[in-house]
Scaffold this active site. Structure first.
Site, PDB file in Angstrom:
ATOM      1  N   ARG A  51      -8.848 -37.377  37.676  1.00 39.01           N
ATOM      2  CA  ARG A  51      -7.383 -37.323  37.759  1.00 39.01           C
ATOM      3  C   ARG A  51      -6.801 -37.069  39.136  1.00 39.01           C
ATOM      4  O   ARG A  51      -5.612 -37.256  39.342  1.00 39.01           O
ATOM      5  CB  ARG A  51      -6.855 -36.272  36.769  1.00 39.01           C
ATOM      6  CG  ARG A  51      -6.970 -36.729  35.327  1.00 39.01           C
ATOM      7  CD  ARG A  51      -6.889 -35.562  34.381  1.00 39.01           C
ATOM      8  NE  ARG A  51      -8.026 -34.676  34.618  1.00 39.01           N
ATOM      9  CZ  ARG A  51      -8.280 -33.595  33.908  1.00 39.01           C
ATOM     10  NH1 ARG A  51      -7.471 -33.236  32.934  1.00 39.01           N
ATOM     11  NH2 ARG A  51      -9.331 -32.855  34.172  1.00 39.01           N
ATOM     12  N   TYR A  80     -20.263 -26.617  22.912  1.00 36.79           N
ATOM     13  CA  TYR A  80     -19.058 -27.312  22.431  1.00 36.79           C
ATOM     14  C   TYR A  80     -19.179 -27.668  20.945  1.00 36.79           C
ATOM     15  O   TYR A  80     -18.206 -27.588  20.196  1.00 36.79           O
ATOM     16  CB  TYR A  80     -18.809 -28.582  23.261  1.00 36.79           C
ATOM     17  CG  TYR A  80     -18.405 -28.277  24.695  1.00 36.79           C
ATOM     18  CD1 TYR A  80     -17.081 -28.000  25.025  1.00 36.79           C
ATOM     19  CD2 TYR A  80     -19.352 -28.245  25.719  1.00 36.79           C
ATOM     20  CE1 TYR A  80     -16.711 -27.699  26.327  1.00 36.79           C
ATOM     21  CE2 TYR A  80     -18.993 -27.950  27.031  1.00 36.79           C
ATOM     22  CZ  TYR A  80     -17.665 -27.674  27.326  1.00 36.79           C
ATOM     23  OH  TYR A  80     -17.304 -27.370  28.610  1.00 36.79           O
ATOM     24  N   ARG A  97      -6.457 -44.992  33.515  1.00 38.78           N
ATOM     25  CA  ARG A  97      -6.535 -44.096  32.375  1.00 38.78           C
ATOM     26  C   ARG A  97      -5.321 -44.316  31.468  1.00 38.78           C
ATOM     27  O   ARG A  97      -5.438 -44.343  30.249  1.00 38.78           O
ATOM     28  CB  ARG A  97      -6.602 -42.663  32.907  1.00 38.78           C
ATOM     29  CG  ARG A  97      -6.274 -41.556  31.967  1.00 38.78           C
ATOM     30  CD  ARG A  97      -7.482 -41.131  31.183  1.00 38.78           C
ATOM     31  NE  ARG A  97      -7.268 -39.819  30.592  1.00 38.78           N
ATOM     32  CZ  ARG A  97      -6.439 -39.576  29.585  1.00 38.78           C
ATOM     33  NH1 ARG A  97      -5.755 -40.556  29.062  1.00 38.78           N
ATOM     34  NH2 ARG A  97      -6.314 -38.355  29.113  1.00 38.78           N
ATOM     35  N   ARG A 111     -17.481 -35.108  39.623  1.00 34.26           N
ATOM     36  CA  ARG A 111     -16.114 -35.480  39.239  1.00 34.26           C
ATOM     37  C   ARG A 111     -15.415 -36.285  40.332  1.00 34.26           C
ATOM     38  O   ARG A 111     -14.217 -36.102  40.560  1.00 34.26           O
ATOM     39  CB  ARG A 111     -15.275 -34.251  38.902  1.00 34.26           C
ATOM     40  CG  ARG A 111     -15.523 -33.680  37.533  1.00 34.26           C
ATOM     41  CD  ARG A 111     -14.819 -34.484  36.435  1.00 34.26           C
ATOM     42  NE  ARG A 111     -15.335 -34.070  35.137  1.00 34.26           N
ATOM     43  CZ  ARG A 111     -14.728 -33.210  34.335  1.00 34.26           C
ATOM     44  NH1 ARG A 111     -13.566 -32.714  34.664  1.00 34.26           N
ATOM     45  NH2 ARG A 111     -15.271 -32.892  33.193  1.00 34.26           N
ATOM     46  N   ASP A 149     -18.884 -39.105  29.413  1.00 34.03           N
ATOM     47  CA  ASP A 149     -18.746 -37.663  29.250  1.00 34.03           C
ATOM     48  C   ASP A 149     -19.954 -37.108  28.514  1.00 34.03           C
ATOM     49  O   ASP A 149     -20.572 -37.817  27.707  1.00 34.03           O
ATOM     50  CB  ASP A 149     -17.463 -37.310  28.493  1.00 34.03           C
ATOM     51  CG  ASP A 149     -17.095 -35.845  28.694  1.00 34.03           C
ATOM     52  OD1 ASP A 149     -16.474 -35.529  29.720  1.00 34.03           O
ATOM     53  OD2 ASP A 149     -17.479 -35.023  27.838  1.00 34.03           O
TER      54      ASP A 149
HETATM   55  O1  CP3 Z   1     -16.914 -38.631  38.089  1.00 34.62           O
HETATM   56  C1  CP3 Z   1     -17.703 -38.068  37.305  1.00 34.62           C
HETATM   57  O2  CP3 Z   1     -18.136 -36.914  37.517  1.00 34.62           O
HETATM   58  C2  CP3 Z   1     -18.247 -38.832  36.133  1.00 34.62           C
HETATM   59  C3  CP3 Z   1     -17.752 -38.557  34.827  1.00 34.62           C
HETATM   60  C4  CP3 Z   1     -17.852 -37.191  34.156  1.00 34.62           C
HETATM   61  C5  CP3 Z   1     -16.801 -36.682  33.352  1.00 34.62           C
HETATM   62  N1  CP3 Z   1     -17.234 -35.535  32.741  1.00 34.62           N
HETATM   63  C6  CP3 Z   1     -15.486 -37.315  33.181  1.00 34.62           C
HETATM   64  C7  CP3 Z   1     -14.344 -36.549  32.623  1.00 34.62           C
HETATM   65  C8  CP3 Z   1     -18.902 -36.267  34.087  1.00 34.62           C
HETATM   66  C9  CP3 Z   1     -20.243 -36.284  34.808  1.00 34.62           C
HETATM   67  C10 CP3 Z   1     -18.515 -35.237  33.167  1.00 34.62           C
HETATM   68  C11 CP3 Z   1     -19.378 -34.100  32.781  1.00 34.62           C
HETATM   69  C12 CP3 Z   1     -18.855 -33.049  31.900  1.00 34.62           C
HETATM   70  N2  CP3 Z   1     -17.977 -33.174  30.859  1.00 34.62           N
HETATM   71  C13 CP3 Z   1     -19.286 -31.693  31.930  1.00 34.62           C
HETATM   72  C14 CP3 Z   1     -20.350 -31.127  32.844  1.00 34.62           C
HETATM   73  C15 CP3 Z   1     -19.868 -30.880  34.223  1.00 34.62           C
HETATM   74  C16 CP3 Z   1     -18.795 -29.844  34.351  1.00 34.62           C
HETATM   75  O3  CP3 Z   1     -17.659 -30.237  34.706  1.00 34.62           O
HETATM   76  O4  CP3 Z   1     -19.058 -28.677  34.094  1.00 34.62           O
HETATM   77  C17 CP3 Z   1     -18.591 -30.999  30.916  1.00 34.62           C
HETATM   78  C18 CP3 Z   1     -18.704 -29.527  30.586  1.00 34.62           C
HETATM   79  C19 CP3 Z   1     -17.766 -31.952  30.233  1.00 34.62           C
HETATM   80  C20 CP3 Z   1     -16.890 -31.719  29.052  1.00 34.62           C
HETATM   81  C21 CP3 Z   1     -15.473 -32.015  29.320  1.00 34.62           C
HETATM   82  N3  CP3 Z   1     -14.959 -33.271  29.538  1.00 34.62           N
HETATM   83  C22 CP3 Z   1     -14.404 -31.106  29.379  1.00 34.62           C
HETATM   84  C23 CP3 Z   1     -14.525 -29.611  29.181  1.00 34.62           C
HETATM   85  C24 CP3 Z   1     -13.246 -31.841  29.651  1.00 34.62           C
HETATM   86  C25 CP3 Z   1     -11.824 -31.326  29.694  1.00 34.62           C
HETATM   87  C26 CP3 Z   1     -11.560 -30.555  30.911  1.00 34.62           C
HETATM   88  C27 CP3 Z   1     -11.039 -31.459  31.978  1.00 34.62           C
HETATM   89  O5  CP3 Z   1     -11.528 -31.396  33.110  1.00 34.62           O
HETATM   90  O6  CP3 Z   1     -10.110 -32.194  31.658  1.00 34.62           O
HETATM   91  C28 CP3 Z   1     -13.618 -33.207  29.796  1.00 34.62           C
HETATM   92  C29 CP3 Z   1     -12.729 -34.341  30.122  1.00 34.62           C
HETATM   93  C30 CP3 Z   1     -13.113 -35.240  31.258  1.00 34.62           C
HETATM   94  N4  CP3 Z   1     -14.369 -35.717  31.522  1.00 34.62           N
HETATM   95  C31 CP3 Z   1     -12.222 -35.800  32.230  1.00 34.62           C
HETATM   96  C32 CP3 Z   1     -12.997 -36.615  33.077  1.00 34.62           C
HETATM   97  C33 CP3 Z   1     -12.513 -37.460  34.225  1.00 34.62           C
HETATM   98  C34 CP3 Z   1     -10.715 -35.590  32.271  1.00 34.62           C
HETATM   99  C35 CP3 Z   1     -10.132 -36.343  31.123  1.00 34.62           C
HETATM  100  C36 CP3 Z   1      -8.874 -37.108  31.402  1.00 34.62           C
HETATM  101  O7  CP3 Z   1      -8.863 -38.046  32.212  1.00 34.62           O
HETATM  102  O8  CP3 Z   1      -7.903 -36.794  30.714  1.00 34.62           O
END
Ligand code: CP3
Length: 344
Positions: A29, A151, A38, A25, A75
């Protein structure tokens, strides 16, 4: 073939005085420049499907902190979206997948061509690779089938793991059919990322922890075995990193897999145990609790130095034990990177 990339050379067995660094990550944000793009993109999904902006977001943390690797901005839930489940991200609530998947969906899923539907992602990969210096690696990724399935089955983040655990026993045909589809689609998706320019790939199995024995083998170890083996046989030079979170000593089952080159340790894993039991077989990556980067300072540095000390004589990649949350101040990340470069 020797490359300029510290990250990739670690997989060739090289040990650096200061290890290569990237963070789960790392784009997100907590970075003001991310929040700005974003907002410009509209929604999170619009951002994922806009190669220009997604590639810019991928490069932001590499530029700001001079990291050794970029991770594709996308994602894990883009796969269910490409299979036809309606994906949205609800502000302050997380992802929603509608309607929850059921047995009748499986035949339709099998027919779907995820590589065709996700062409924007591969465009992001090639744009990003073109924008990266040769000494920086680009990591592609996907969710592991079990984590993605949680999910899809719950229609969002699972609220009660017991409900899914029960379904593992009550609907084995449905669950195993879904796992099989996700395994096949994930292989195609990752190979297409590699062909577009990804130098390595990581599989996130965030919800592997807490699975009952021997179900862990059925829904996590075996699907990851199939995926990593398929990638190894098609693209032998591309490192495959597995990150099954919360599996404890079951990590041994993963690092023995033929296709596993790297293993991401989570913040709960004893790094001394990981050094003794995993590091002779694969490249160990990560470990530091991301929440330590919120207060930052001495406690964060002390914890980081534990990982540096334990892994100083084996190929190791510095990373977190899970992703950053939005609360981390970017200055603390800079502090951490400087600390590692000074003390590695
Ligand atoms: O920088 C990076 O790591 C690359 C991009 C990346 C994202 N998600 C962007 C993202 C990666 C590798 C992921 C993986 C991901 N996504 C996982 C596995 C890793 C982990 O965190 O356990 C999972 C379970 C998800 C599913 C997911 N995506 C959830 C549950 C959420 C909402 C929770 C949250 O953190 O907001 C997301 C959204 C998400 N994916 C965001 C980002 C930057 C935030 C969204 C936003 O900008 O509003």
């Amino acid at each position: 073939m020797t490359t300029d990339s510290k990250f990739l050379r670690t997989f060739e067995g090289e040990v650096f005085a200061s290890p290569p660094i990237w963070f789960m990550r790392q784009a997100g944000r907590y970075l003001p420049e991310y929040r700005e793009l974003r907002a410009r993109a509209g929604s999170f999904l619009d951002l994922c499907f806009n190669p220009e902006l997604a590639s810019e977001v991928t490069l932001q943390p590499v530029r700001r902190f001079d990291l050794d690797a970029a991770i594709l901005f996308a994602d894990i839930l883009l796969i269910p979206h490409a299979l036809g489940q309606k994906l949205s991200f609800v502000e302050n609530e997380g992802p929603r997948l509608e309607p929850p998947v059921s047995m009748k969906d499986l035949d339709g899923f099998r027919e779907r061509d995820v590589v065709e539907s996700l062409s924007a992602v591969f465009e992001t990969v090639s744009k990003t690779r073109a924008g990266l210096a040769p000494d920086k690696a680009l990591i592609g990724f996907a969710g592991a089938p079990w984590t993605v399935a949680t999910y899809m089955l719950a229609g969002g983040p699972m609220k009660d793991p017991g409900v899914l655990r029960q379904r593992l026993y009550e609907e084995p045909e449905f669950i195993d059919g879904l796992m099989d589809i996700l395994t096949e689609k994930t292989i195609a998706y990752l190979l297409a990322q590699i062909d577009a320019g990804a130098d390595a790939v990581q599989l996130f199995d965030t919800w592997a922890g807490g699975l009952p024995w021997p179900v862990l083998d059925r829904v996590s170890v075996r699907p990851l075995d199939r995926i990593s083996k398929a990638i190894k046989s098609a693209r032998p030079n591309v490192p495959v990193i597995l990150f099954p979170k919360g599996v404890g000593e079951k990590a041994l089952d993963y690092v023995l897999l033929q296709g596993c080159d790297g293993f991401g340790i989570d913040y709960a894993m004893d790094p001394g145990w990981a050094r003794a039991n995993l590091a002779e077989r694969v490249v160990v990556q990560g470990g530091l609790d991301p929440l330590l980067t919120i207060p930052g300072g001495k406690d964060m540095e002390e914890a980081a130095s534990t990982y540096l000390r334990l892994f100083h004589d084996v190929p190791y990649i510095f990373n977190l034990g899970h992703g950053f949350t939005p609360k981390t101040p970017p200055e603390h990340v800079l502090g951490l990177v400087n600390f590692i470069r000074r003390n590695g």
